[in-house]
Write a protein that holds these residues in place. Structure first.
Motif, mmCIF file in Angstrom:
data_model
loop_
_atom_site.group_PDB
_atom_site.id
_atom_site.type_symbol
_atom_site.label_atom_id
_atom_site.label_comp_id
_atom_site.label_asym_id
_atom_site.label_seq_id
_atom_site.Cartn_x
_atom_site.Cartn_y
_atom_site.Cartn_z
ATOM 1 N N THR A 130 0.833 -1.206 0.000
ATOM 2 C CA THR A 130 0.000 0.000 0.000
ATOM 3 C C THR A 130 0.864 1.250 0.000
ATOM 4 O OG1 THR A 130 -1.822 -1.119 1.129
ATOM 5 C CG2 THR A 130 -1.752 1.275 1.288
ATOM 6 N N VAL A 133 2.617 1.589 -3.573
ATOM 7 C CA VAL A 133 1.687 2.050 -4.614
ATOM 8 C C VAL A 133 1.398 3.538 -4.457
ATOM 9 C CG1 VAL A 133 -0.751 1.939 -5.262
ATOM 10 C CG2 VAL A 133 0.612 -0.157 -5.157
ATOM 11 N N ASN A 134 1.145 3.976 -3.248
ATOM 12 C CA ASN A 134 0.812 5.380 -3.027
ATOM 13 C C ASN A 134 2.008 6.296 -3.257
ATOM 14 O OD1 ASN A 134 -2.081 6.028 -1.924
ATOM 15 N ND2 ASN A 134 -1.535 4.026 -1.097
ATOM 16 N N CYS A 137 2.334 6.697 -7.063
ATOM 17 C CA CYS A 137 1.326 7.598 -7.632
ATOM 18 C C CYS A 137 1.586 9.046 -7.220
ATOM 19 C CB CYS A 137 -0.074 7.164 -7.190
ATOM 20 S SG CYS A 137 -0.600 5.595 -7.893
ATOM 21 N N LEU A 161 -4.422 -2.985 -6.043
ATOM 22 C CA LEU A 161 -4.272 -1.706 -5.351
ATOM 23 C C LEU A 161 -4.256 -0.534 -6.330
ATOM 24 C CD1 LEU A 161 -1.531 -2.739 -2.760
ATOM 25 C CD2 LEU A 161 -3.926 -2.221 -2.251
ATOM 26 N N MET A 162 -3.788 -0.782 -7.565
ATOM 27 C CA MET A 162 -3.732 0.259 -8.588
ATOM 28 C C MET A 162 -4.985 0.310 -9.447
ATOM 29 S SD MET A 162 -0.785 1.999 -8.595
ATOM 30 C CE MET A 162 -0.286 2.444 -10.260
ATOM 31 N N HIS A 181 -2.661 5.823 -13.438
ATOM 32 C CA HIS A 181 -2.354 6.994 -12.606
ATOM 33 C C HIS A 181 -0.974 7.565 -12.948
ATOM 34 C CE1 HIS A 181 -5.771 5.398 -10.464
ATOM 35 N NE2 HIS A 181 -5.100 4.332 -10.105
ATOM 36 N N LEU A 329 -7.505 4.930 3.764
ATOM 37 C CA LEU A 329 -6.367 4.277 3.124
ATOM 38 C C LEU A 329 -6.731 2.839 2.758
ATOM 39 C CD1 LEU A 329 -3.391 4.267 2.275
ATOM 40 C CD2 LEU A 329 -2.794 3.693 4.636
ATOM 41 N N GLY A 333 -7.451 1.327 -1.158
ATOM 42 C CA GLY A 333 -6.781 0.146 -1.679
ATOM 43 C C GLY A 333 -7.765 -0.873 -2.204
ATOM 44 N N PRO A 338 -5.668 4.737 -5.308
ATOM 45 C CA PRO A 338 -4.716 5.132 -4.258
ATOM 46 C C PRO A 338 -5.135 6.401 -3.520
ATOM 47 C CG PRO A 338 -3.542 4.371 -6.190
ATOM 48 C CD PRO A 338 -4.992 4.407 -6.571
#
Length: 376
Positions: A130, A133-134, A137, A161-162, A181, A329, A333, A338
Motif C-alpha cells: 500500500t 503504490v501510493n 502515484c 491496489l492500482m 495513474h 487508506l 486500496g 490510491p
C-alpha cells in the motif's frame, strides 16, 4: 511531393497524441499512415497499431479523432486501423531500445540516472505494498516519470491496489506495461488467470525479476520502485544483484515485534551493499473525532528502526514519515484508487504525499556515475 497545409496541421495535432502504453507521440513511433481530407474538411486517417489485438485501440481512435478535429480546416475525422508490418515493428523496437541489441537491464547500466527504490519490510502485514503504490502515484503526480515492479511474486497485490485490469501488450519479445495513474506497472498477476497461486522456487523467482527488468519496456524513468516480498529471502538478494545501485526503503509499523524484524531487512544492506534511504512508519497513531489519539499498534517504532539502522550502518537513516491508521487508506486500496489521489487531504493521503515530496526533491544525479567517454 509536399502535403497540403491542412494535412500538415493534422500531423502537427497528431504529434500531441501519446501512445497509451509507450507514452511517446504516435507520430514519433511511426503509427500514422496516410491522411486524406476532402473539400468539405472531412479527414480520413490511417493508424497502424503495434499489434493486431491492441487493448488500447478504442482509446487511440478517440484520441486521434479529438486531435484531428482541432486542426484548422477539419470538420470531421474518421480513423482506419491497420497493423504494423514485421519490419515496422522491428524498426520500432530498435528505436525504443535506443539502437541497443539484445536484452539489457537499463537500470543496472553505469550511466543510468533512474533512482531505484526497493521497498522492503521484515514481516508481512505492515502495509508495504500500500505504501509503495501510493508513493509511486504521488511521485507521478509531482511530475516525475515513474515505474513500479511488483516483485512480490508469491503475494502480488499491486494490480488490485492500482485498479489495473489491463494485460501487458507484447511487441514480440518486448513487453509494454499498462499505465495507471501515470505509473508504468508490471506484476506477475497480470499474466495469470484469476486468483491463481504461483508455486516457484529460487531460480524461477530470480528469472521472473530479471525478465521484468530486461523484457519490459519502461522507457526513461526518473524513479523505479520495486515492491519486495517480506523478509530477506531470494528476491531481496536477486534485486540487490540485478540492481546494484538500488536503495532500500524500509516499511514498519510502530509495534516492537514489527520494528525489530524491519531492522533486519534494513541490515541486509551490509551484505548487499545497498544504501538505506529511509524508514516509513505505517499504521501510526490516529486522531479520533474527539481529538484524542489512538495508538493501536503503539508509538515510536519507526523512529526506533531509523535510529538503530543509523547506528548499525554508521550513516544517517532518517524516518521519512509516519502514516496514521486511516480507514480511507484501506478503502482506497480495496477500490483500486490510491488514497494520495482519491483522498489527498486525508491524514494518510497527506502523510504519504509528504514522504513522496521528500523523495521527489532528490534530483537525478551524475554523482558517482561513470560517464561513457574518457580523455582523448
Amino acid at each position: 511531393m509536399s502535403e497540403s497545409p491542412v494535412i500538415e496541421r493534422i500531423r502537427t495535432r497528431l504529434s500531441e497524441v501519446l501512445d497509451p502504453e509507450i507514452r511517446l507521440p504516435i507520430t514519433q513511433l511511426g503509427m500514422v499512415g496516410a491522411i486524406h481530407v476532402d473539400e468539405a474538411g472531412a479527414a480520413e486517417i490511417r493508424i497502424k497499431l503495434t499489434i493486431e489485438g491492441c487493448p488500447m485501440r478504442s482509446r487511440i481512435i478517440d484520441d486521434v479523432t479529438a486531435a484531428a478535429v482541432r486542426a484548422e480546416g477539419v470538420t470531421t475525422a474518421s480513423v482506419e486501423l491497420g497493423v504494423m508490418t514485421p519490419e515496422e515493428r522491428a524498426e520500432l523496437k530498435d528505436q525504443l531500445r535506443g539502437g541497443e541489441s539484445g536484452r539489457i537491464n537499463r537500470f543496472a547500466q553505469p550511466d543510468s540516472l533512474t533512482r531505484v527504490y526497493a521497498v522492503a519490510s521484515g514481516k508481512g502485514g505492515v502495509g508495504k505494498s500500500t505504501v509503495t503504490v501510493n508513493l509511486a502515484c504521488a511521485l507521478a503526480a509531482e511530475g516525475l516519470k515513474v515505474g513500479l515492479i511488483d516483485a512480490d511474486i508469491h503475494g502480488f497485490s499491486v494490480p488490485g491496489l492500482m485498479g489495473i485490469t489491463d494485460k501487458p501488450t507484447r511487441l514480440d519479445e518486448m513487453i509494454l506495461p499498462p499505465v495507471a495513474h501515470g505509473v508504468k506497472t508490471i506484476s506477475i498477476g497480470m499474466f495469470l488467470d484469476g486468483n491463481q497461486a504461483v508455486a516457484w522456487r529460487g531460480p524461477m523467482l530470480h528469472r521472473a525479476v530479471e525478465q521484468f527488468l530486461t523484457d519490459v519496456h519502461f522507457g526513461d524513468l526518473d524513479v523505479l520502485l520495486l515492491d519486495l516480498p517480506p523478509g530477506t529471502g531470494d528476491i531481496a538478494i536477486s534485486v540487490a544483484q540485478l540492481l546494484p545501485g538500488s536503495e532500500l526503503l524500509v516499511v514498519t509499523t510502530p509495534q516492537a515485534a514489527a520494528s525489530t524484524i524491519a531492522e533486519r531487512a534494513g541490515g541486509l544492506s551490509t551484505q548487499t551493499e545497498q544504501k538505506v534511504t529511509g524508514v516509513v512508519e505505517n499504521m501510526g497513531p490516529m486522531t479520533l473525532p474527539d481529538g484524542t489519539t489512538l495508538d493501536l499498534f503503539g508509538t515510536g517504532g519507526g523512529q526506533i528502526v531509523a535510529d538503530r539502522l543509523t547506528e548499525q550502518l554508521e550513516i544517517s537513516v532518517p524516518l521519512l514519515g509516519s502514516v496514521p491508521l486511516d480507514t480511507r487508506l484501506r478503502q482506497a486500496g480495496d477500490d483500486g484508487a490510491p488514497v494520495v489521489l482519491s483522498a489527498p487531504d486525508s491524514p494518510s493521503g497527506f502523510a504519504l504525499r509528504e514522504i513522496a515530496s521528500r523523495m521527489a526533491r532528490r534530483p537525478r544525479s551524475l554523482a558517482e556515475r561513470r560517464l561513457p567517454f574518457g580523455p582523448a
